[in-house]
Write a protein that holds these residues in place. Sequence first.
Motif, PDB file in Angstrom:
ATOM      1  N   SER A   2       1.269  12.737 -15.380  1.00  0.00           N
ATOM      2  CA  SER A   2       0.146  12.401 -16.253  1.00  0.00           C
ATOM      3  C   SER A   2       0.622  11.880 -17.606  1.00  0.00           C
ATOM      4  N   GLN A   3       1.888  12.153 -17.924  1.00  0.00           N
ATOM      5  CA  GLN A   3       2.450  11.706 -19.204  1.00  0.00           C
ATOM      6  C   GLN A   3       3.970  11.698 -19.077  1.00  0.00           C
ATOM      7  N   GLN A   4       4.631  10.709 -19.707  1.00  0.00           N
ATOM      8  CA  GLN A   4       6.084  10.635 -19.708  1.00  0.00           C
ATOM      9  C   GLN A   4       6.590  10.201 -21.077  1.00  0.00           C
ATOM     10  N   MET A   5       7.829  10.614 -21.401  1.00  0.00           N
ATOM     11  CA  MET A   5       8.440  10.245 -22.669  1.00  0.00           C
ATOM     12  C   MET A   5       9.939  10.066 -22.443  1.00  0.00           C
ATOM     13  N   TYR A   6      10.481   8.978 -22.953  1.00  0.00           N
ATOM     14  CA  TYR A   6      11.916   8.731 -22.925  1.00  0.00           C
ATOM     15  C   TYR A   6      12.437   8.722 -24.354  1.00  0.00           C
ATOM     16  N   LYS A   7      13.611   9.289 -24.551  1.00  0.00           N
ATOM     17  CA  LYS A   7      14.241   9.289 -25.868  1.00  0.00           C
ATOM     18  C   LYS A   7      15.715   8.951 -25.683  1.00  0.00           C
ATOM     19  N   ILE A   8      16.168   7.904 -26.346  1.00  0.00           N
ATOM     20  CA  ILE A   8      17.587   7.549 -26.290  1.00  0.00           C
ATOM     21  C   ILE A   8      18.326   8.436 -27.286  1.00  0.00           C
ATOM     22  N   ILE A   9      19.287   9.206 -26.783  1.00  0.00           N
ATOM     23  CA  ILE A   9      20.086  10.108 -27.617  1.00  0.00           C
ATOM     24  C   ILE A   9      21.200   9.320 -28.306  1.00  0.00           C
ATOM     25  N   GLN A  10      21.913   8.512 -27.525  1.00  0.00           N
ATOM     26  CA  GLN A  10      22.958   7.661 -28.092  1.00  0.00           C
ATOM     27  C   GLN A  10      23.308   6.569 -27.094  1.00  0.00           C
ATOM     28  N   GLY A  11      23.965   5.542 -27.589  1.00  0.00           N
ATOM     29  CA  GLY A  11      24.368   4.446 -26.732  1.00  0.00           C
ATOM     30  C   GLY A  11      25.630   3.790 -27.266  1.00  0.00           C
ATOM     31  N   ILE A  12      26.300   3.091 -26.365  1.00  0.00           N
ATOM     32  CA  ILE A  12      27.509   2.371 -26.734  1.00  0.00           C
ATOM     33  C   ILE A  12      27.570   1.124 -25.854  1.00  0.00           C
ATOM     34  N   ALA A  13      28.076   0.031 -26.426  1.00  0.00           N
ATOM     35  CA  ALA A  13      28.138  -1.223 -25.682  1.00  0.00           C
ATOM     36  C   ALA A  13      29.447  -1.935 -25.953  1.00  0.00           C
ATOM     37  N   GLY A  14      29.904  -2.686 -24.960  1.00  0.00           N
ATOM     38  CA  GLY A  14      31.097  -3.498 -25.105  1.00  0.00           C
ATOM     39  C   GLY A  14      31.575  -4.029 -23.775  1.00  0.00           C
ATOM     40  N   LEU A  15      32.217  -5.182 -23.788  1.00  0.00           N
ATOM     41  CA  LEU A  15      32.822  -5.783 -22.598  1.00  0.00           C
ATOM     42  C   LEU A  15      31.826  -5.935 -21.452  1.00  0.00           C
ATOM     43  N   GLY A  16      30.600  -6.356 -21.773  1.00  0.00           N
ATOM     44  CA  GLY A  16      29.601  -6.600 -20.736  1.00  0.00           C
ATOM     45  C   GLY A  16      28.984  -5.353 -20.141  1.00  0.00           C
ATOM     46  N   GLN A  17      29.134  -4.215 -20.811  1.00  0.00           N
ATOM     47  CA  GLN A  17      28.578  -2.962 -20.313  1.00  0.00           C
ATOM     48  C   GLN A  17      27.830  -2.219 -21.421  1.00  0.00           C
ATOM     49  N   VAL A  18      26.844  -1.442 -21.026  1.00  0.00           N
ATOM     50  CA  VAL A  18      26.096  -0.584 -21.934  1.00  0.00           C
ATOM     51  C   VAL A  18      26.016   0.796 -21.299  1.00  0.00           C
ATOM     52  N   ALA A  19      26.222   1.833 -22.110  1.00  0.00           N
ATOM     53  CA  ALA A  19      26.049   3.219 -21.656  1.00  0.00           C
ATOM     54  C   ALA A  19      25.012   3.864 -22.565  1.00  0.00           C
ATOM     55  N   LEU A  20      23.994   4.480 -21.962  1.00  0.00           N
ATOM     56  CA  LEU A  20      22.940   5.145 -22.716  1.00  0.00           C
ATOM     57  C   LEU A  20      22.795   6.587 -22.251  1.00  0.00           C
ATOM     58  N   GLU A  21      22.742   7.496 -23.208  1.00  0.00           N
ATOM     59  CA  GLU A  21      22.415   8.892 -22.916  1.00  0.00           C
ATOM     60  C   GLU A  21      20.939   9.067 -23.275  1.00  0.00           C
TER      61      GLU A  21
END
Length: 69
Positions: A2-21
């Motif tokens: 009935s309800q959803q929420m996303y929160k990005i804690i941290q992220g890092i990017a480089g060399l054609g890649q992205v990592a998200l917590e």
Amino acid sequence: MSQQMYKIIQGIAGLGQVALEDQWAGLSAVPLRSIRAISQIKAFFVVFREFREGKIIGQRNYDCYAVWK
């Protein structure tokens, strides 16, 4: 859900890649097994995405759900 929420804690990017917590939380709309309706469900996950020419060409998720009561 009935309800959803996303929160990005941290992220890092480089060399054609992205990592998200990320943290996700939702309210169940209907009962499902041991979960009652209107129960909160939480999960933490990491997403790795690979890009080429501005498009996602691969993705891997590693999920960790909180204990459901």
